[in-house]
Design a protein around this motif. Structure first.
Motif, PDB file in Angstrom:
ATOM      1  N   TRP A 113       0.560  -3.562  16.400  1.00  0.00           N
ATOM      2  CA  TRP A 113      -0.285  -2.817  15.464  1.00  0.00           C
ATOM      3  C   TRP A 113       0.470  -2.547  14.173  1.00  0.00           C
ATOM      4  N   LEU A 114       1.740  -2.164  14.288  1.00  0.00           N
ATOM      5  CA  LEU A 114       2.551  -1.881  13.102  1.00  0.00           C
ATOM      6  C   LEU A 114       2.705  -3.126  12.239  1.00  0.00           C
ATOM      7  N   GLU A 115       2.869  -4.285  12.853  1.00  0.00           N
ATOM      8  CA  GLU A 115       2.983  -5.522  12.080  1.00  0.00           C
ATOM      9  C   GLU A 115       1.694  -5.794  11.304  1.00  0.00           C
ATOM     10  N   ALA A 116       0.549  -5.516  11.928  1.00  0.00           N
ATOM     11  CA  ALA A 116      -0.727  -5.682  11.227  1.00  0.00           C
ATOM     12  C   ALA A 116      -0.835  -4.707  10.061  1.00  0.00           C
ATOM     13  N   VAL A 117      -0.412  -3.476  10.287  1.00  0.00           N
ATOM     14  CA  VAL A 117      -0.438  -2.469   9.219  1.00  0.00           C
ATOM     15  C   VAL A 117       0.430  -2.916   8.046  1.00  0.00           C
ATOM     16  N   LYS A 118       1.578  -3.482   8.340  1.00  0.00           N
ATOM     17  CA  LYS A 118       2.459  -3.972   7.268  1.00  0.00           C
ATOM     18  C   LYS A 118       1.773  -5.072   6.461  1.00  0.00           C
ATOM     19  N   GLN A 119       1.007  -5.919   7.120  1.00  0.00           N
ATOM     20  CA  GLN A 119       0.279  -6.971   6.419  1.00  0.00           C
ATOM     21  C   GLN A 119      -0.838  -6.385   5.549  1.00  0.00           C
ATOM     22  N   ILE A 120      -1.498  -5.372   6.061  1.00  0.00           N
ATOM     23  CA  ILE A 120      -2.632  -4.773   5.350  1.00  0.00           C
ATOM     24  C   ILE A 120      -2.169  -3.965   4.144  1.00  0.00           C
ATOM     25  N   ARG A 121      -1.026  -3.298   4.275  1.00  0.00           N
ATOM     26  CA  ARG A 121      -0.431  -2.474   3.210  1.00  0.00           C
ATOM     27  C   ARG A 121      -1.410  -1.417   2.696  1.00  0.00           C
ATOM     28  N   PRO A 122      -1.941  -0.570   3.577  1.00  0.00           N
ATOM     29  CA  PRO A 122      -2.811   0.507   3.105  1.00  0.00           C
ATOM     30  C   PRO A 122      -2.009   1.532   2.325  1.00  0.00           C
ATOM     31  N   ARG A 123      -2.693   2.364   1.562  1.00  0.00           N
ATOM     32  CA  ARG A 123      -1.968   3.398   0.834  1.00  0.00           C
ATOM     33  C   ARG A 123      -1.533   4.527   1.762  1.00  0.00           C
ATOM     34  N   GLN A 124      -2.175   4.613   2.941  1.00  0.00           N
ATOM     35  CA  GLN A 124      -1.824   5.654   3.904  1.00  0.00           C
ATOM     36  C   GLN A 124      -2.301   5.242   5.285  1.00  0.00           C
ATOM     37  N   VAL A 125      -1.637   5.766   6.305  1.00  0.00           N
ATOM     38  CA  VAL A 125      -2.067   5.622   7.688  1.00  0.00           C
ATOM     39  C   VAL A 125      -2.261   7.013   8.273  1.00  0.00           C
ATOM     40  N   MET A 126      -3.398   7.240   8.890  1.00  0.00           N
ATOM     41  CA  MET A 126      -3.674   8.489   9.605  1.00  0.00           C
ATOM     42  C   MET A 126      -3.713   8.190  11.099  1.00  0.00           C
ATOM     43  N   VAL A 127      -2.792   8.776  11.847  1.00  0.00           N
ATOM     44  CA  VAL A 127      -2.853   8.649  13.298  1.00  0.00           C
ATOM     45  C   VAL A 127      -3.297   9.989  13.873  1.00  0.00           C
ATOM     46  N   TYR A 128      -4.040   9.909  14.959  1.00  0.00           N
ATOM     47  CA  TYR A 128      -4.573  11.130  15.564  1.00  0.00           C
ATOM     48  C   TYR A 128      -4.762  10.899  17.047  1.00  0.00           C
ATOM     49  N   THR A 129      -5.182  11.941  17.737  1.00  0.00           N
ATOM     50  CA  THR A 129      -5.477  11.815  19.156  1.00  0.00           C
ATOM     51  C   THR A 129      -6.756  12.573  19.450  1.00  0.00           C
ATOM     52  N   ILE A 130      -7.230  12.492  20.682  1.00  0.00           N
ATOM     53  CA  ILE A 130      -8.504  13.132  21.016  1.00  0.00           C
ATOM     54  C   ILE A 130      -8.403  14.637  20.840  1.00  0.00           C
ATOM     55  N   ASP A 131      -9.505  15.218  20.354  1.00  0.00           N
ATOM     56  CA  ASP A 131      -9.528  16.647  20.057  1.00  0.00           C
ATOM     57  C   ASP A 131     -10.654  17.361  20.788  1.00  0.00           C
ATOM     58  N   ARG A 132     -11.697  16.622  21.158  1.00  0.00           N
ATOM     59  CA  ARG A 132     -12.851  17.200  21.837  1.00  0.00           C
ATOM     60  C   ARG A 132     -13.096  16.475  23.156  1.00  0.00           C
ATOM     61  N   ILE A 184      -5.808   3.465   6.734  1.00  0.00           N
ATOM     62  CA  ILE A 184      -6.007   3.039   8.127  1.00  0.00           C
ATOM     63  C   ILE A 184      -5.988   4.272   9.019  1.00  0.00           C
ATOM     64  N   GLN A 185      -6.980   4.354   9.890  1.00  0.00           N
ATOM     65  CA  GLN A 185      -7.066   5.456  10.853  1.00  0.00           C
ATOM     66  C   GLN A 185      -6.989   4.881  12.269  1.00  0.00           C
ATOM     67  N   THR A 186      -6.083   5.430  13.072  1.00  0.00           N
ATOM     68  CA  THR A 186      -5.854   4.911  14.425  1.00  0.00           C
ATOM     69  C   THR A 186      -5.749   6.066  15.409  1.00  0.00           C
ATOM     70  N   ILE A 187      -6.470   5.951  16.512  1.00  0.00           N
ATOM     71  CA  ILE A 187      -6.355   6.952  17.568  1.00  0.00           C
ATOM     72  C   ILE A 187      -5.357   6.452  18.613  1.00  0.00           C
ATOM     73  N   PHE A 188      -4.509   7.366  19.058  1.00  0.00           N
ATOM     74  CA  PHE A 188      -3.589   7.083  20.158  1.00  0.00           C
ATOM     75  C   PHE A 188      -3.919   8.035  21.298  1.00  0.00           C
ATOM     76  N   LEU A 189      -3.991   7.482  22.489  1.00  0.00           N
ATOM     77  CA  LEU A 189      -4.355   8.302  23.647  1.00  0.00           C
ATOM     78  C   LEU A 189      -3.672   7.770  24.893  1.00  0.00           C
ATOM     79  N   LYS A 190      -3.851   8.510  25.970  1.00  0.00           N
ATOM     80  CA  LYS A 190      -3.216   8.173  27.246  1.00  0.00           C
ATOM     81  C   LYS A 190      -4.246   8.348  28.358  1.00  0.00           C
TER      82      LYS A 190
END
Length: 259
Positions: free
Chosen positions: A207-226, A181-187
């Motif tokens: 969102w975390l509750e949904a992630v727990k249901q999905i049970r991905p092998r990894q979560v990547m969180v990121y923010t804007i870079d460009r 799962i890949q999720t962007i966090f921003l302000k």
């Protein structure tokens, strides 16, 4: 604003914050953007501003260009860590996507068997059985879930078609953990002044509750870079991303942050 429209069908290699030395594969037109989202943070700009005139890449064009580039890299370097489907929009929107995945895996095995094949997708085609099967074949099936809040999705991700987040979550669960799962966090705010801070518990905990249901092998969180189409967006802080990563890890799921 400055935007990035990627060449097609092959670009790079580039250095990815999350994946290392990445050879990009763009299955979409080389002269514009073709996407089922119209995100206010997309480095490729808004869909309306970059309507392509060319067609999507064909299976034959991708296979020929990829083999030529991999043969050159085998002889002259560098060795890729990953072959990444990304570019000017949603890669799984290409009608030849399943067949192109098969070709790419075969070429990877021929030239760089240690390289990974990754797909960066916004999840809008995961209910297509052929797309679902193809995504299950790749090493890194990286699927987007920015939030579970429908209003936020319409404000920030701006799907161009019918998008029901509950159906997307069910589709993500169907991978039985074979996904990232890949999720962007921003302000900040939209250009119209609407708050888009999704780093608070109001957005993070559901969102975390949904992630727990999905049970991905990894979560990547990121923010804007460009630079982004909406000019008033802001990066999430290191501390905010670290807090979210820790919450995911406490749920027993591997997680990482790109700042």
């Amino acid at each position: 604003m400055s935007t990035i429209i990627y060449p097609a069908p092959i670009f790079g290699p580039i250095h990815s914050r999350r994946l290392g030395v990445s050879l990009g594969i763009n299955l979409l037109p080389a002269d514009g953007k073709f996407c089922t989202f119209d995100c206010i943070y997309c480095e490729c700009g808004y869909n309306k501003d970059f309507r392509p005139k060319q067609k999507v890449q064909t299976r034959e064009a991708v296979r020929e260009a990829l083999e030529k580039r991999l043969a050159d890299m085998k002889e002259n370097g560098p060795s890729p860590d990953v072959l990444t489907f990304a570019g000017n929009g949603e890669p799984t929107a290409n009608p030849y996507f399943p067949e192109i995945i098969d070709d790419t895996l075969a070429l990877r095995d021929k030239y760089f068997p240690n390289a990974k094949v990754s797909v960066l997708s916004n999840s809008t085609f995961i209910h297509n059985p052929k797309v679902f099967a193809a995504l299950n074949k790749v090493d890194n099936n990286i699927l987007k879930l920015d939030t579970v809040d429908p209003d936020y999705i319409q404000t920030v991700d701006r799907p161009t078609g019918n998008y029901q987040v509950k159906n997307i979550i069910e589709g993500l669960k169907a991978f039985n953990g074979n996904l990232i799962i890949q999720t962007i966090f921003l302000k900040g705010t939209t250009d119209e002044g609407k708050d888009v801070d999704n780093t608070t518990d109001k957005y993070v905990l559901p969102w975390l509750e949904a992630v727990k249901q999905i049970r991905p092998r990894q979560v990547m969180v990121y923010t804007i870079d460009r630079e982004t189409p909406d000019q008033k967006l802001q990066k999430a802080t290191h501390e905010e991303l670290d807090r979210i990563v820790q919450l995911v890890k406490e749920a027993g799921i591997d997680a990482s942050a790109s700042y």
